[in-house]
Design a protein around this motif. Structure first.
Motif, mmCIF file in Angstrom:
data_model
loop_
_atom_site.group_PDB
_atom_site.id
_atom_site.type_symbol
_atom_site.label_atom_id
_atom_site.label_comp_id
_atom_site.label_asym_id
_atom_site.label_seq_id
_atom_site.Cartn_x
_atom_site.Cartn_y
_atom_site.Cartn_z
ATOM 1 N N ASP A 174 0.811 -1.210 0.000
ATOM 2 C CA ASP A 174 0.000 0.000 0.000
ATOM 3 C C ASP A 174 0.853 1.273 0.000
ATOM 4 O OD1 ASP A 174 -2.353 1.355 -0.106
ATOM 5 O OD2 ASP A 174 -2.628 1.418 2.055
ATOM 6 N N LYS A 197 -4.970 8.347 -0.748
ATOM 7 C CA LYS A 197 -3.697 8.052 -0.079
ATOM 8 C C LYS A 197 -3.185 9.271 0.675
ATOM 9 C CE LYS A 197 -0.345 5.416 0.955
ATOM 10 N NZ LYS A 197 -0.622 4.175 1.673
ATOM 11 N N ASP A 232 -5.281 8.734 4.154
ATOM 12 C CA ASP A 232 -4.360 7.848 4.865
ATOM 13 C C ASP A 232 -3.200 8.601 5.509
ATOM 14 O OD1 ASP A 232 -6.006 5.980 3.847
ATOM 15 O OD2 ASP A 232 -4.609 5.162 2.378
ATOM 16 N N GLU A 233 -2.592 9.533 4.745
ATOM 17 C CA GLU A 233 -1.374 10.167 5.265
ATOM 18 C C GLU A 233 -1.670 11.362 6.155
ATOM 19 O OE1 GLU A 233 1.434 11.021 2.174
ATOM 20 O OE2 GLU A 233 1.540 8.917 1.572
ATOM 21 N N ARG A 287 -4.685 12.542 7.040
ATOM 22 C CA ARG A 287 -5.917 12.383 7.843
ATOM 23 C C ARG A 287 -6.733 13.666 7.904
ATOM 24 N NH1 ARG A 287 -5.598 7.509 10.102
ATOM 25 N NH2 ARG A 287 -3.518 6.629 10.248
ATOM 26 N N GLU A 299 -12.768 8.601 4.298
ATOM 27 C CA GLU A 299 -12.865 7.943 2.995
ATOM 28 C C GLU A 299 -14.195 8.249 2.303
ATOM 29 O OE1 GLU A 299 -11.238 4.037 2.822
ATOM 30 O OE2 GLU A 299 -12.640 3.493 1.238
#
Lengths: 221, 203
Positions: free
Chosen positions: A164, B38, B42-43, B45, B49
């Motif tokens: 990922d 991403k 994910d990184e 925040r 989603e």
């Protein structure tokens, strides 16, 4: 005056191209080729293929390209601003409404209803790109499959599900592999054997490194 | 002063992130989804989603380029109107610079075999990245164990891919379906007894 014309023309393109990407093409063609004659039809076809080959929205790409052809860098800037101005106004308004009302039951319901549809739209676009990568413009069949690209897709999938990483790494890495295949294709004899061996070693090494990284990550978590 | 600095840092981060993302969105607006997820989910925040999917839906049904629209929504969410402007700038700058350079020698660029080899392979990479995000997001919907969203997902795929149904029509229909479902559920809950509004929001 040509700047003003460019601006007005690309405002219309920005305002009426809903759905993005290829939906904008007929509009751009109408404005740029038919109404104003800024580009010939074959130049316009070139713009499309360049826009496909380069990153960024097709409308912004063609605005830049047409603007430069007509009036240099100022033309490019004016056309691009015209092209994004309508979205700026409309989408900012929608963004405001979304932030304000997204906790309402009705809005929540609408958004929850749309989400699965969006996943499918992305899937549909992905399938189109996948088929283009695997078969180019020829018919989809086992004989026509581009094995190199198929390998890149599989390796990219393995990497993205396994580790990922940032998707940019996968896209950029694929480009590097493509460059390698091109260089390899131009070589022959011992030079090619050396390059092949080096590439094989590199692949093995990276699999080992990936495995080590994966183990470390698992131990850490 | 400290707060101002923090805000400035956020804008700079927003600018560099959107610029980097825009440099790699080959092949249409949807490629922005895995990149946005991403970076911002994910990184950094900064987003959830679900929000990325909402943004894509809004971006898709508004006029203009999907990637530009998505970055406006994103920028506005993170830092208001200045954020939206910074995100727009970050998104349009890379294609503008690249196209300006290319347009001066575009014929040689287009016929260049090295360029074609690299870009063809990058397309394969893009395919892998999109498959990954579709599988993850699709699994997120299947995991809810509700039938309607899964049916909608399959039906919409067929409608878009095989029958080329207008995307705006699909979004409107799905929104109506979602509103109807939410209203029926909340009516049923009222009948069955009082339930907090927060429960509705989680659905």
């Amino acid at each position: 005056m040509v700047l003003l014309k460019l601006f007005l023309s690309f405002i219309q393109i920005g305002l009426f191209s809903i759905g993005g990407g290829y939906a904008a093409l007929p509009l751009i063609q109408n404005q740029v080729v038919e109404l104003h004659g800024w580009l010939t039809l074959s130049e316009f076809a070139d713009v499309i293929s360049i826009a496909e080959m380069t990153p960024g929205p097709i409308a912004v790409n063609s605005a830049t390209f047409v603007g430069i052809q007509i009036a240099g860098i100022p033309g490019a800037i004016v056309a691009t601003i015209g092209c994004i101005l309508p979205s700026c106004v409309i989408v900012l308004l929608l963004a405001y409404l979304y932030q304000k009302y997204k906790t309402m039951t009705v809005m929540q319901g609408a958004l929850a209803g749309i989400r699965p549809a969006v996943v499918s739209m992305i899937a549909s676009a992905g399938l189109t790109i996948l088929l283009l990568a695997l078969f180019g413009s020829s018919a989809a069949s086992l004989q026509n499959v581009d094995l190199k690209n198929a390998g890149i897709v599989l390796a990219g999938l393995a990497m993205s599900f396994w580790l990922d990483p940032n998707p940019i790494l996968i896209i950029g890495g694929a480009g590097v592999v493509g460059l390698f295949f091109y260089v390899q294709g131009t070589l022959s004899g011992p030079a090619r054997a050396i390059v092949d061996a080096a590439a094989g070693a590199l692949v093995l090494l990276s699999v080992v490194l990936l495995a080590i990284a994966d183990r470390r990550r698992r131990r850490a978590s | 002063m400290d707060k101002l600095d923090k805000h400035g840092n956020k804008l700079v981060k927003l600018f560099t992130s959107t610029m980097l993302i825009s440099t790699f969105t080959f092949g249409g607006g949807y490629v922005i989804v895995p990149l946005m997820k991403k970076k911002f989910v994910d990184e950094l925040r900064w987003l959830q989603e679900d929000e990325t999917l909402d943004y894509i839906a809004i971006a898709q049904s508004s006029p203009g380029a999907v990637a530009v629209n998505a970055s406006i929504l994103l920028g506005y969410r993170i830092a208001g109107v200045p954020g939206a402007l910074v995100a727009i700038l970050g998104t349009i700058l890379p294609p503008m610079v690249i196209l300006s350079v290319i347009s001066y020698f575009y014929l040689s660029f287009q016929a260049n075999p090295v360029v074609n080899a690299v870009l063809g392979a990058m397309r394969a990479g893009v395919a892998a990245v999109i498959i990954n995000v579709v599988v993850r997001m699709g699994w997120g919907i299947v995991r809810q164990r509700k039938i309607v969203p899964v049916v909608v997902m399959l039906a919409v795929f067929a409608a878009v891919y095989f029958f080329k149904v207008s995307i705006i029509l699909i979004i409107l229909l799905c929104a109506a379906l979602g509103v109807a479902t939410a209203l029926i559920e909340s009516a049923r809950e009222k009948k069955d007894g009082p339930s907090s509004d927060d429960d509705m929001r989680k659905i």
